[in-house]
Design a protein around this motif. Sequence first.
Motif, PDB file in Angstrom:
ATOM      1  N   PRO A  45      -8.971 -16.691  29.088  1.00 48.18           N
ATOM      2  CA  PRO A  45      -9.005 -17.163  27.456  1.00 48.18           C
ATOM      3  C   PRO A  45      -8.555 -18.599  27.561  1.00 48.18           C
ATOM      4  N   LEU A  46      -9.164 -19.424  26.588  1.00 51.44           N
ATOM      5  CA  LEU A  46      -8.889 -20.977  26.492  1.00 51.44           C
ATOM      6  C   LEU A  46      -7.345 -20.994  25.857  1.00 51.44           C
ATOM      7  N   ASP A  47      -7.135 -20.256  24.723  1.00 50.53           N
ATOM      8  CA  ASP A  47      -5.751 -20.465  24.207  1.00 50.53           C
ATOM      9  C   ASP A  47      -5.197 -19.158  23.730  1.00 50.53           C
ATOM     10  N   GLY A  48      -4.408 -18.668  24.474  1.00 50.42           N
ATOM     11  CA  GLY A  48      -3.880 -17.345  23.865  1.00 50.42           C
ATOM     12  C   GLY A  48      -4.829 -15.946  24.381  1.00 50.42           C
ATOM     13  N   GLU A  49      -5.291 -15.459  23.313  1.00 53.25           N
ATOM     14  CA  GLU A  49      -6.231 -14.359  23.243  1.00 53.25           C
ATOM     15  C   GLU A  49      -7.601 -14.500  23.065  1.00 53.25           C
ATOM     16  N   ALA A  50      -8.665 -13.859  23.943  1.00 55.44           N
ATOM     17  CA  ALA A  50      -9.847 -13.600  23.604  1.00 55.44           C
ATOM     18  C   ALA A  50     -10.405 -12.308  23.835  1.00 55.44           C
ATOM     19  N   VAL A  51     -11.668 -12.097  23.038  1.00 61.08           N
ATOM     20  CA  VAL A  51     -12.284 -10.889  23.256  1.00 61.08           C
ATOM     21  C   VAL A  51     -13.477 -11.181  23.578  1.00 61.08           C
ATOM     22  N   VAL A  52     -14.246 -10.686  24.487  1.00 59.69           N
ATOM     23  CA  VAL A  52     -15.607 -10.964  25.256  1.00 59.69           C
ATOM     24  C   VAL A  52     -16.321  -9.753  25.435  1.00 59.69           C
ATOM     25  N   ALA A  53     -17.582  -9.845  25.173  1.00 60.45           N
ATOM     26  CA  ALA A  53     -18.534  -8.700  25.397  1.00 60.45           C
ATOM     27  C   ALA A  53     -19.564  -9.235  26.608  1.00 60.45           C
ATOM     28  N   ASN A  54     -19.553  -8.324  27.604  1.00 59.25           N
ATOM     29  CA  ASN A  54     -20.464  -8.639  28.920  1.00 59.25           C
ATOM     30  C   ASN A  54     -21.364  -7.850  28.941  1.00 59.25           C
ATOM     31  N   ILE A  55     -22.639  -8.356  28.826  1.00 58.57           N
ATOM     32  CA  ILE A  55     -23.950  -7.295  28.937  1.00 58.57           C
ATOM     33  C   ILE A  55     -24.496  -7.492  30.323  1.00 58.57           C
ATOM     34  N   SER A  56     -24.748  -6.681  30.760  1.00 57.40           N
ATOM     35  CA  SER A  56     -25.386  -6.460  31.969  1.00 57.40           C
ATOM     36  C   SER A  56     -26.882  -5.960  32.231  1.00 57.40           C
ATOM     37  N   ILE A  57     -27.481  -6.425  33.040  1.00 59.71           N
ATOM     38  CA  ILE A  57     -29.122  -6.041  33.121  1.00 59.71           C
ATOM     39  C   ILE A  57     -29.564  -6.130  34.356  1.00 59.71           C
ATOM     40  N   PRO A  58     -29.898  -5.241  35.188  1.00 56.16           N
ATOM     41  CA  PRO A  58     -29.786  -3.755  34.714  1.00 56.16           C
ATOM     42  C   PRO A  58     -28.280  -3.409  34.828  1.00 56.16           C
ATOM     43  N   PRO A  59     -28.027  -2.006  34.401  1.00 57.13           N
ATOM     44  CA  PRO A  59     -26.632  -1.806  34.311  1.00 57.13           C
ATOM     45  C   PRO A  59     -25.896  -1.862  35.527  1.00 57.13           C
ATOM     46  N   LEU A  60     -24.645  -2.433  35.058  1.00 60.83           N
ATOM     47  CA  LEU A  60     -23.697  -2.837  36.312  1.00 60.83           C
ATOM     48  C   LEU A  60     -23.403  -1.531  37.039  1.00 60.83           C
ATOM     49  N   GLY A  61     -23.318  -1.646  38.422  1.00 63.16           N
ATOM     50  CA  GLY A  61     -23.151  -0.615  39.226  1.00 63.16           C
ATOM     51  C   GLY A  61     -21.701  -0.826  39.987  1.00 63.16           C
ATOM     52  N   ALA A  62     -20.880   0.282  40.200  1.00 62.08           N
ATOM     53  CA  ALA A  62     -19.848   0.145  40.923  1.00 62.08           C
ATOM     54  C   ALA A  62     -20.025  -0.747  42.303  1.00 62.08           C
ATOM     55  N   ASP A  63     -21.069  -0.842  42.909  1.00 67.63           N
ATOM     56  CA  ASP A  63     -21.242  -1.548  44.230  1.00 67.63           C
ATOM     57  C   ASP A  63     -21.944  -2.699  43.957  1.00 67.63           C
ATOM     58  N   ASP A  64     -21.971  -3.234  42.663  1.00 67.50           N
ATOM     59  CA  ASP A  64     -22.393  -4.580  42.523  1.00 67.50           C
ATOM     60  C   ASP A  64     -21.518  -5.550  41.816  1.00 67.50           C
ATOM     61  N   GLN A  65     -20.376  -5.307  42.054  1.00 66.19           N
ATOM     62  CA  GLN A  65     -19.161  -6.239  41.516  1.00 66.19           C
ATOM     63  C   GLN A  65     -18.560  -6.688  42.601  1.00 66.19           C
ATOM     64  N   VAL A  66     -18.665  -7.650  43.322  1.00 69.01           N
ATOM     65  CA  VAL A  66     -18.028  -7.873  44.632  1.00 69.01           C
ATOM     66  C   VAL A  66     -16.910  -9.081  44.335  1.00 69.01           C
ATOM     67  N   PRO A  67     -15.778  -8.930  44.482  1.00 68.45           N
ATOM     68  CA  PRO A  67     -14.654 -10.111  44.306  1.00 68.45           C
ATOM     69  C   PRO A  67     -14.903 -11.009  45.383  1.00 68.45           C
ATOM     70  N   VAL A  68     -14.758 -12.260  45.174  1.00 75.00           N
ATOM     71  CA  VAL A  68     -14.861 -13.502  45.799  1.00 75.00           C
ATOM     72  C   VAL A  68     -13.660 -13.780  46.398  1.00 75.00           C
ATOM     73  N   THR A  69     -13.588 -13.950  47.570  1.00 74.35           N
ATOM     74  CA  THR A  69     -12.120 -14.241  48.184  1.00 74.35           C
ATOM     75  C   THR A  69     -11.966 -15.635  48.365  1.00 74.35           C
ATOM     76  N   GLY A  70     -12.810 -16.555  48.349  1.00 73.53           N
ATOM     77  CA  GLY A  70     -12.632 -17.921  48.614  1.00 73.53           C
ATOM     78  C   GLY A  70     -13.181 -18.272  49.964  1.00 73.53           C
ATOM     79  N   ALA A  71     -13.591 -17.433  50.792  1.00 72.19           N
ATOM     80  CA  ALA A  71     -14.155 -17.682  52.056  1.00 72.19           C
ATOM     81  C   ALA A  71     -15.732 -18.202  51.515  1.00 72.19           C
ATOM     82  N   ALA A  72     -16.223 -19.148  52.525  1.00 74.49           N
ATOM     83  CA  ALA A  72     -17.550 -19.592  52.137  1.00 74.49           C
ATOM     84  C   ALA A  72     -18.634 -18.323  52.617  1.00 74.49           C
TER      85      ALA A  72
END
Length: 130
Positions: free
Chosen positions: A86-113
Amino acid sequence: MMTATRPVPVGLYHLLTDYECPAASVRVIRMSGEGDAVGSHVHRRSMQMYVALEGSVVVEVDGVETVLKPYEVLAVWPGSVHRASPLDGEAVVANISIPPLGADDQVPVTGAAEPADLRLPRGADADMED
């Protein structure tokens, strides 16, 4: 229709809606309070559209920050490292994924190249095959 396994949240936010149909999935999230944010992550298959609904949100994609005000939209292509806060305080965001977001398709980035041999094409003109 919901699959049994949904992605684990990356970051700190409140999940208001988590909807899935055969063509897409929609998550509506609220970020409020200090420290709330969608953490850096990447999707290998799904493209996403971030839609600001309330408040303003900063969406960073591959190191470029864009401020979205209510009803503004930003596309995030597969393979792009992205995060939101959020820029200031609070924000509400819709996140639309195409195709549907699968559990195996959201990979955290650790900062490593990202290794060159695993780097995906990025952007609207990227040539990707299944």
